[in-house]
Each structure stands twice: as C-alpha cells, then as structure tokens.
Design a protein around this motif. Sequence first.
Motif, short mmCIF file in Angstrom:
data_model
loop_
_atom_site.label_atom_id
_atom_site.label_comp_id
_atom_site.label_asym_id
_atom_site.label_seq_id
_atom_site.Cartn_x
_atom_site.Cartn_y
_atom_site.Cartn_z
N UNK A 170 -33.80 -152.20 43.13
CA UNK A 170 -32.44 -152.46 43.62
C UNK A 170 -31.59 -151.19 43.48
N UNK A 171 -30.55 -151.05 44.29
CA UNK A 171 -29.72 -149.84 44.25
C UNK A 171 -28.62 -149.89 43.20
N UNK A 172 -28.61 -150.92 42.37
CA UNK A 172 -27.44 -151.20 41.52
C UNK A 172 -27.06 -150.06 40.58
N UNK A 173 -28.04 -149.40 39.95
CA UNK A 173 -27.68 -148.33 39.02
C UNK A 173 -27.08 -147.14 39.75
N UNK A 174 -27.60 -146.81 40.92
CA UNK A 174 -27.03 -145.71 41.70
C UNK A 174 -25.60 -146.06 42.12
#
Length: 234
Positions: free
Chosen positions: A156-160
């Motif tokens: 998932x892209x959440x940390x970026x």
Amino acid sequence: MTSTTDNRMNLVVLDMAGTTVADGGLVEEAFSAAAQRLGIEPGSAEHTDQLDYVRATMGESKISVFRHLFGDEEAARRANSAFEEAYGALVDGGRIAPLPGAREAVERLTAEGRTVVLTTGFARTTQDAILEALGWQDLVPLTLCPADAGGRGRPYPDMVLAAFLRTGAVDGVGQIAVAGDTSYDMLSGVRSGAGIVAGVLTGAHDKDQLAQNGATHVLGSVAELPDLLARAEA
C-alpha cells in the motif's frame, strides 16, 4: 520545512533493510525462530513453504505476512511478537550495518535541501532498535513504520503518503522519489504517484522483479540515488 513548485524531488522516501541497511539475512533467521515457537520445525515442508513466502513478500508489513501464514489474528500476533523479539536480539548482537555509501547518500540528499524519510515493514520497536544500533537516531527528521500510517504497510502507498502529508516538503506527489530493494517497495511507490521509483540491487529482489513491479530506474545501490536525482532535474 520548505515547499517547492518546481520539479525537484525534494522528498525522498527510503526503505531500510536491504536498501540503506544490511542485515545479513536476519529476517529469515528471525522468522525461523518465530515459526518454531508456533510449533513449525525447521527443515519441515511447512517451514520451507512458509520461508519461500517470506522471501517473496520481503518489504511487506510483517504482521500482514504472519496473518497470511497463520490464519487467525491471535496466532499472527504471537508469531509477529516472536519475530520482533528474535530480530531485536540479533540486532543487539551487532549483526547489522549501513550499506556502503548509504549514510553518505542520505547526508548528501539532506545537504541538497531534500527531506529524507526512512520507512520499514517492521514494528516501531524494531525500527528504533535498528536506528539505535546504527547511531542513526538523528540522521533524518522522520522515520515511519506501518503503524504510523494507519497500520497498512507495503505494498500500500500509505507510508509514502504519510511522509508527504507529515513533512510538507513538496507540493505534489510527483515530486517524491522512492527507493527500495523489493517488489513491494516498487508497488508502494507507484501507487503513491511518486515521480521516481528506484529499485536497488542490494537486497531481496532482482532487476526483473523490480522492473516488473514498476521501477522507473534500477540502481546498483542507494549510493547512486543522489546522482540519479541530479540527472533527472537537469
């Protein structure tokens, strides 16, 4: 923190193990210790199958890996706790080091006015243990683990996106550069909309795996990233 309206990559989101940090296969050792605690014997067919899955999903949030392998939440959490404990003990034993040129790359990127964020699929306690072992507690202004981004790790892209929101370093996601050593790092970067998604060949996955999962560039190591950004902005 400074915003920018040009196409400079002023936010750089870097993976840790395999990208900036060499851990010498500690993930597999710690997994074996965790699996044994749940009754899975090293050398068994079940252990081999699970280890293959761990290798294939390097970069993913570890609790997500254990949910897949062990099914119910209680078993997954017990396995994850055992894994973190085993990995932390190995880190404390001195079996971890910066990859060649990694610290210098981070320092150069910072000196160029870029904001660097370090991310991991490990839990916060393990991430902090790694940072302390390396003396990197003050190397970057922000470090993120899945729990810091709502609990979802890669792919998932959440940390970026959490790095984008929390730093305010750039005006749009296209001004983000992401670098990592796994297919899941690449997927996370692509899904975030990052302008550069660079794979590095110092970790889990090879050039084909990185390219197939969206790498815009494949580098020998993170030490090459500052020059890549300079060329991209020229």
